[in-house]
Design a protein around this motif. Structure first.
Motif, PDB file in Angstrom:
ATOM      1  N   SER A 162      39.664  41.096  54.364  1.00 25.17           N
ATOM      2  CA  SER A 162      38.915  42.342  54.292  1.00 25.17           C
ATOM      3  C   SER A 162      39.411  43.187  53.130  1.00 25.17           C
ATOM      4  O   SER A 162      40.545  42.996  52.651  1.00 25.17           O
ATOM      5  N   PRO A 163      38.609  44.141  52.638  1.00 29.95           N
ATOM      6  CA  PRO A 163      39.079  45.030  51.574  1.00 29.95           C
ATOM      7  C   PRO A 163      40.372  45.761  51.938  1.00 29.95           C
ATOM      8  O   PRO A 163      41.229  45.958  51.073  1.00 29.95           O
ATOM      9  N   ALA A 164      40.516  46.127  53.211  1.00 28.24           N
ATOM     10  CA  ALA A 164      41.736  46.820  53.630  1.00 28.24           C
ATOM     11  C   ALA A 164      42.944  45.901  53.512  1.00 28.24           C
ATOM     12  O   ALA A 164      44.028  46.326  53.062  1.00 28.24           O
ATOM     13  N   ARG A 165      42.755  44.646  53.889  1.00 25.42           N
ATOM     14  CA  ARG A 165      43.864  43.692  53.783  1.00 25.42           C
ATOM     15  C   ARG A 165      44.204  43.440  52.318  1.00 25.42           C
ATOM     16  O   ARG A 165      45.381  43.317  51.960  1.00 25.42           O
ATOM     17  N   VAL A 166      43.195  43.369  51.461  1.00 19.89           N
ATOM     18  CA  VAL A 166      43.451  43.175  50.030  1.00 19.89           C
ATOM     19  C   VAL A 166      44.240  44.350  49.469  1.00 19.89           C
ATOM     20  O   VAL A 166      45.163  44.172  48.661  1.00 19.89           O
ATOM     21  N   ARG A 167      43.910  45.559  49.921  1.00 15.73           N
ATOM     22  CA  ARG A 167      44.655  46.739  49.442  1.00 15.73           C
ATOM     23  C   ARG A 167      46.115  46.664  49.885  1.00 15.73           C
ATOM     24  O   ARG A 167      47.024  47.054  49.132  1.00 15.73           O
ATOM     25  N   ASN A 168      46.356  46.176  51.099  1.00 15.14           N
ATOM     26  CA  ASN A 168      47.734  46.032  51.567  1.00 15.14           C
ATOM     27  C   ASN A 168      48.505  45.021  50.711  1.00 15.14           C
ATOM     28  O   ASN A 168      49.680  45.234  50.383  1.00 15.14           O
ATOM     29  N   ILE A 169      47.849  43.936  50.356  1.00 16.68           N
ATOM     30  CA  ILE A 169      48.476  42.936  49.507  1.00 16.68           C
ATOM     31  C   ILE A 169      48.809  43.529  48.145  1.00 16.68           C
ATOM     32  O   ILE A 169      49.901  43.314  47.596  1.00 16.68           O
TER      33      ILE A 169
ATOM     34  N   MET B 293      34.378  39.487  53.027  1.00 18.67           N
ATOM     35  CA  MET B 293      34.503  38.384  52.073  1.00 18.67           C
ATOM     36  C   MET B 293      34.122  38.858  50.677  1.00 18.67           C
ATOM     37  O   MET B 293      33.213  39.670  50.517  1.00 18.67           O
ATOM     38  N   SER B 294      34.849  38.349  49.689  1.00 12.29           N
ATOM     39  CA  SER B 294      34.596  38.789  48.314  1.00 12.29           C
ATOM     40  C   SER B 294      34.916  37.654  47.349  1.00 12.29           C
ATOM     41  O   SER B 294      35.878  36.897  47.552  1.00 12.29           O
ATOM     42  N   LEU B 295      34.107  37.547  46.299  1.00 10.84           N
ATOM     43  CA  LEU B 295      34.356  36.568  45.254  1.00 10.84           C
ATOM     44  C   LEU B 295      35.590  36.980  44.452  1.00 10.84           C
ATOM     45  O   LEU B 295      35.761  38.149  44.112  1.00 10.84           O
ATOM     46  N   VAL B 296      36.428  36.015  44.152  1.00 13.17           N
ATOM     47  CA  VAL B 296      37.625  36.257  43.346  1.00 13.17           C
ATOM     48  C   VAL B 296      37.445  35.532  42.015  1.00 13.17           C
ATOM     49  O   VAL B 296      37.151  34.337  41.982  1.00 13.17           O
ATOM     50  N   THR B 297      37.621  36.269  40.927  1.00 12.46           N
ATOM     51  CA  THR B 297      37.371  35.728  39.594  1.00 12.46           C
ATOM     52  C   THR B 297      38.566  35.967  38.690  1.00 12.46           C
ATOM     53  O   THR B 297      39.154  37.055  38.692  1.00 12.46           O
ATOM     54  N   LEU B 298      38.920  34.951  37.915  1.00 14.54           N
ATOM     55  CA  LEU B 298      39.954  35.089  36.891  1.00 14.54           C
ATOM     56  C   LEU B 298      39.279  35.406  35.559  1.00 14.54           C
ATOM     57  O   LEU B 298      38.405  34.663  35.109  1.00 14.54           O
ATOM     58  N   HIS B 299      39.692  36.501  34.940  1.00 18.56           N
ATOM     59  CA  HIS B 299      39.200  36.848  33.607  1.00 18.56           C
ATOM     60  C   HIS B 299      40.297  36.513  32.592  1.00 18.56           C
ATOM     61  O   HIS B 299      41.453  36.902  32.763  1.00 18.56           O
ATOM     62  N   VAL B 300      39.904  35.788  31.559  1.00 15.55           N
ATOM     63  CA  VAL B 300      40.856  35.323  30.545  1.00 15.55           C
ATOM     64  C   VAL B 300      40.561  36.028  29.228  1.00 15.55           C
ATOM     65  O   VAL B 300      39.399  36.116  28.803  1.00 15.55           O
ATOM     66  N   TYR B 301      41.618  36.503  28.589  1.00 12.06           N
ATOM     67  CA  TYR B 301      41.516  37.212  27.310  1.00 12.06           C
ATOM     68  C   TYR B 301      42.381  36.509  26.270  1.00 12.06           C
ATOM     69  O   TYR B 301      43.441  35.956  26.594  1.00 12.06           O
ATOM     70  N   ASP B 302      41.947  36.567  25.016  1.00  9.36           N
ATOM     71  CA  ASP B 302      42.843  36.215  23.918  1.00  9.36           C
ATOM     72  C   ASP B 302      43.800  37.386  23.701  1.00  9.36           C
ATOM     73  O   ASP B 302      43.389  38.552  23.742  1.00  9.36           O
ATOM     74  N   ILE B 303      45.081  37.080  23.488  1.00 12.53           N
ATOM     75  CA  ILE B 303      46.060  38.141  23.248  1.00 12.53           C
ATOM     76  C   ILE B 303      45.944  38.582  21.794  1.00 12.53           C
ATOM     77  O   ILE B 303      46.363  37.882  20.876  1.00 12.53           O
ATOM     78  N   THR B 304      45.366  39.749  21.599  1.00 10.84           N
ATOM     79  CA  THR B 304      45.149  40.277  20.239  1.00 10.84           C
ATOM     80  C   THR B 304      45.617  41.725  20.159  1.00 10.84           C
ATOM     81  O   THR B 304      44.952  42.585  19.573  1.00 10.84           O
ATOM     82  N   ASN B 305      46.770  41.985  20.772  1.00  8.39           N
ATOM     83  CA  ASN B 305      47.266  43.363  20.807  1.00  8.39           C
ATOM     84  C   ASN B 305      48.441  43.590  19.867  1.00  8.39           C
ATOM     85  O   ASN B 305      49.200  44.545  20.031  1.00  8.39           O
ATOM     86  N   THR B 306      48.618  42.700  18.886  1.00 12.01           N
ATOM     87  CA  THR B 306      49.658  42.959  17.893  1.00 12.01           C
ATOM     88  C   THR B 306      49.142  44.009  16.910  1.00 12.01           C
ATOM     89  O   THR B 306      47.946  44.296  16.839  1.00 12.01           O
ATOM     90  N   GLN B 307      50.037  44.580  16.127  1.00  8.47           N
ATOM     91  CA  GLN B 307      49.637  45.618  15.180  1.00  8.47           C
ATOM     92  C   GLN B 307      49.098  45.042  13.877  1.00  8.47           C
ATOM     93  O   GLN B 307      48.710  45.786  12.981  1.00  8.47           O
ATOM     94  N   TYR B 308      49.058  43.715  13.786  1.00  6.35           N
ATOM     95  CA  TYR B 308      48.597  43.085  12.558  1.00  6.35           C
ATOM     96  C   TYR B 308      47.303  42.324  12.801  1.00  6.35           C
ATOM     97  O   TYR B 308      47.247  41.410  13.636  1.00  6.35           O
ATOM     98  N   GLU B 309      46.262  42.687  12.101  1.00  2.89           N
ATOM     99  CA  GLU B 309      44.974  42.042  12.276  1.00  2.89           C
ATOM    100  C   GLU B 309      45.043  40.559  11.936  1.00  2.89           C
ATOM    101  O   GLU B 309      44.391  39.731  12.575  1.00  2.89           O
ATOM    102  N   ALA B 310      45.830  40.218  10.914  1.00  2.52           N
ATOM    103  CA  ALA B 310      45.953  38.810  10.536  1.00  2.52           C
ATOM    104  C   ALA B 310      46.571  37.999  11.668  1.00  2.52           C
ATOM    105  O   ALA B 310      46.154  36.861  11.932  1.00  2.52           O
ATOM    106  N   ALA B 311      47.577  38.573  12.344  1.00  6.79           N
ATOM    107  CA  ALA B 311      48.205  37.870  13.464  1.00  6.79           C
ATOM    108  C   ALA B 311      47.228  37.709  14.612  1.00  6.79           C
ATOM    109  O   ALA B 311      47.164  36.647  15.249  1.00  6.79           O
ATOM    110  N   ASN B 312      46.450  38.761  14.896  1.00  5.57           N
ATOM    111  CA  ASN B 312      45.457  38.681  15.966  1.00  5.57           C
ATOM    112  C   ASN B 312      44.428  37.598  15.680  1.00  5.57           C
ATOM    113  O   ASN B 312      44.053  36.815  16.561  1.00  5.57           O
TER     114      ASN B 312
END
Length: 221
Positions: free
Chosen positions: A87-94, A1-20
């Protein structure tokens, strides 16, 4: 058994700092104040690794990084999705199956993005769904595009049907009045048939030509 977590990021990968900076400001307003969503990158952590999906020219778009450590974006928050009984093995298969199915060149900002991948992964892990706000902007935009495309296709089809109907109607009128079906030059009616009409070989001869001259379907427009 393992905890599943969603990590959320702001999309700031444009080449312009002002746009980010603008994207981060937009997310703060639309998500934090309005609760409507924003422009986010999502990733799922399970068994100590963070998994997500992105564009690449060849191969799988599924990739792994350190939890909350994707340097291409700006980390925002984490949301527990539940505990997987696999199980970790089943997660790897997925993950192997997902890597084979999610090709990088098939990435689509609206219809097949990182958050769609996270939703599919979470479902296969048997945990809760992503909060609707995470991918709301893309989902609603995709639905809008689909609706506009459908309306455009139906409008074009209607216009074609109307054009074909008018063409067939016109050809039917011409056929009714015998347009294009005059007796061939040199052929006369039988003696004894007057102007009041009646059977004659000349007219019967034109019947065989009517289909080719004016009785067939009109050209499609």
């Amino acid at each position: 058994m393992s905890l599943v977590t969603l990590h959320v990021y702001d999309i700031t990968n444009t080449q312009y700092e002002a746009a980010n900076a603008s994207i981060q400001g937009l997310n703060r307003f639309t998500k934090d104040i309005l609760g409507a969503g924003g422009i986010f990158h999502g990733a799922v952590e399970v068994n100590g690794d963070e998994w997500s999906f992105g564009y690449c020219d060849r191969g799988s778009g599924v990739y792994c990084c350190r939890p909350r450590g994707n340097t291409g974006y700006t980390y925002r928050e984490s949301i527990p999705l539940g505990v997987t009984a696999l199980s970790p093995a089943r997660v790897r298969n997925i993950l192997g199956a997902l890597q084979a199915a999610w090709h990088g060149h098939e990435y689509d900002l609206l219809a097949r993005n990182c958050n769609h991948f996270c939703e599919a992964f979470a479902e296969m892990l048997g945990v809760g769904s992503l909060p609707p706000w995470v991918n709301r902007f893309a989902s609603q935009a995709d639905a809008t595009v689909a609706a506009v495309n459908y309306a455009s296709e139906q409008t074009q089809k209607f216009a074609e049907d109307v054009g074909n109907g008018l063409s067939n109607f016109g050809n039917g009128i011409l056929s009714l009045f015998g347009a294009g079906n005059s007796p061939p030059r040199g052929r006369t009616t039988q003696p004894g048939v007057g102007a009041n009409g009646g059977p004659n070989e000349g007219r019967r001869g034109c019947e065989g030509e009517r289909g080719a001259a004016g009785g067939g379907d009109g050209d499609e427009t």
